[in-house]
Scaffold this motif. Structure first.
Motif, short mmCIF file in Angstrom:
data_model
loop_
_atom_site.label_atom_id
_atom_site.label_comp_id
_atom_site.label_asym_id
_atom_site.label_seq_id
_atom_site.Cartn_x
_atom_site.Cartn_y
_atom_site.Cartn_z
N LEU A 17 17.62 -31.56 20.03
CA LEU A 17 17.50 -32.79 20.80
C LEU A 17 18.62 -32.98 21.81
N PHE A 18 19.85 -32.69 21.43
CA PHE A 18 20.96 -33.00 22.30
C PHE A 18 21.29 -31.93 23.32
N CYS A 19 20.49 -30.90 23.41
CA CYS A 19 20.65 -29.95 24.52
C CYS A 19 19.66 -30.27 25.62
N ALA A 20 18.85 -31.32 25.42
CA ALA A 20 17.87 -31.74 26.42
C ALA A 20 18.53 -32.59 27.50
N ASP A 21 17.86 -32.75 28.63
CA ASP A 21 18.33 -33.64 29.69
C ASP A 21 18.06 -35.08 29.26
N LEU A 22 19.09 -35.78 28.82
CA LEU A 22 18.90 -37.12 28.28
C LEU A 22 18.69 -38.18 29.35
N THR A 24 16.23 -38.27 31.20
CA THR A 24 14.79 -38.52 31.16
C THR A 24 14.36 -39.17 29.84
N ALA A 25 15.27 -39.26 28.88
CA ALA A 25 14.96 -39.90 27.61
C ALA A 25 14.73 -41.39 27.85
N VAL A 26 13.80 -41.96 27.11
CA VAL A 26 13.46 -43.38 27.26
C VAL A 26 14.11 -44.16 26.13
N GLY A 27 14.85 -45.19 26.50
CA GLY A 27 15.47 -46.06 25.51
C GLY A 27 14.92 -47.46 25.63
N ARG A 28 14.71 -48.10 24.50
CA ARG A 28 14.22 -49.49 24.48
C ARG A 28 15.41 -50.42 24.28
N CYS A 29 15.61 -51.32 25.22
CA CYS A 29 16.71 -52.28 25.17
C CYS A 29 16.51 -53.23 24.00
N GLU A 30 17.50 -53.33 23.16
CA GLU A 30 17.45 -54.23 22.01
C GLU A 30 17.40 -55.69 22.45
N SER A 31 17.97 -55.99 23.61
CA SER A 31 18.07 -57.37 24.09
C SER A 31 16.76 -57.89 24.70
N ASN A 36 13.05 -47.97 29.33
CA ASN A 36 13.31 -47.30 30.60
C ASN A 36 13.98 -45.95 30.36
N ALA A 37 13.78 -45.04 31.30
CA ALA A 37 14.51 -43.76 31.26
C ALA A 37 15.99 -44.05 31.46
#
Length: 85
Positions: A17-22, A24-31, A36-37
């Protein structure tokens, strides 16, 4: 019930996982709940560490600090991080 493994069992999946281009990873804002990527986030890097803010609500979603061969990654502001493998 099977006995749990220790954290070393994560080595394989984390190395994938951590050798990928992060960016482009999508994170969901807790707030605010927006997903969003990471490449769309607002990044402030003039402090001793890097602060990453949600592009929707400006909440802090991530902090990164590097010093003397170590790195600290704080993801308290994201409820998940989706990484394409």
């Amino acid at each position: 019930m099977t006995a749990p493994l220790d954290g070393n069992a994560l080595a394989g999946v984390f190395s994938e996982l951590f050798c990928a281009d992060l960016t482009t990873a999508v994170g969901r804002c807790e707030s605010c709940g927006n997903a969003n990527a990471l490449g769309t986030a607002r990044v402030y890097s003039t402090a001793p560490g890097i602060v990453v803010r949600c592009p929707g609500c400006d909440a802090v979603v991530m902090r990164v600090v590097r010093k003397e061969g170590r790195a600290w990654l704080d993801l308290r502001g994201v409820s998940y991080l989706q990484i394409d493998t």
